[in-house]
Design an enzyme around this catalytic site. Sequence first.
Site, PDB file in Angstrom:
ATOM      1  CB  CYS A 161      -0.922  -0.006   1.219  1.00 55.56           C
ATOM      2  SG  CYS A 161      -2.000   1.437   1.275  1.00 55.56           S
ATOM      3  CE  LYS A 162       2.727   3.272  -6.005  1.00 57.54           C
ATOM      4  NZ  LYS A 162       2.507   3.940  -7.293  1.00 57.54           N
TER       5      LYS A 162
END
Length: 293
Positions: A161-162
């Site tokens: 997850c960025k």
Amino acid sequence: MCPKKLGMDSCGRSQRRVLPESASRAQQTLPPRLSRVNGWSKPLHGYQAVSWAMFVTLALAMFGIFIPMLPGMWKNIVYGVSGGMLLFHVIVYLVCVSIDPGEDNVRRKKIYSEPVPTFDRSKHLHVIEDLYCCLCRVTVSEKAKHCRACNKCIAGFDHHCKWLNNCIGSRNYWWFFSSLTSALAWLLCVVSILLYIVIQHHVDPRVLRTDPHYQNITSQDTWLLFLPYFHLKAKTPVFVTIAVLVLVLDLISLLMIGQLFIFHLYLSTLHPNPPPQPRSRLASSFPSCSYVT
Ligand SMILES: [Zn+2]
Ligand SMILES: [Zn+2]
């Protein structure tokens, strides 16, 4: 419907899909030389700063401008409920970002300060062969996957997850989902309050001016922001513009987090244990393997 067809963004599991080798190579950047420990490890991601800025802006606007406008006891109730929800979200978010999602053997045996070797296709066909990762140099479990962005094997890999700048795996999935749920609940709370204020402003603005500080304000066109500590005066057009901008920001956040929530709810309900992809597919995709970019 196949989840891979949903086309999720940087936080969606659909990005597990394996890109064609040529396309993936062109799109990928080099993995970091050192394995990342958690979401606080460098390099930090711009999306992190964006999400923090959005939440700080919304929190300042809500607790500083709009909640103080609510009448009577509602002000205190909403302070308590909304504050509690936001506090819970911040706690689960911080825990999720701070957890090292690595495999047990990675966390026990790997020395994070040592550079990760470059994958050598002439020596290895796959990154993980017979449950041994040639980059982490440890044995791993069946559901482990070597994340390119973190450059280490993740236990029960779900996605990278960025927004959290961390991998989501079996060790922090509960915290991730709680973070998603609490953010969604708080954003719904925010939109409800804003809609109430916008509607009330048109129906009967006097309801929004019950704070004692308004006793000295004679003009109905003047509003007080950041009560009770600051009494910043603003005219109606400024106040309405702030309300609309905050509402738009909240709706954008709601849309982004809402689609992620529905997607993960769908996956966990209909596909609680997605079958592991064939090891050969994962490996052959290295260095792009699942690396969610
Ligand atoms: Zn590995
Ligand atoms: Zn990762």
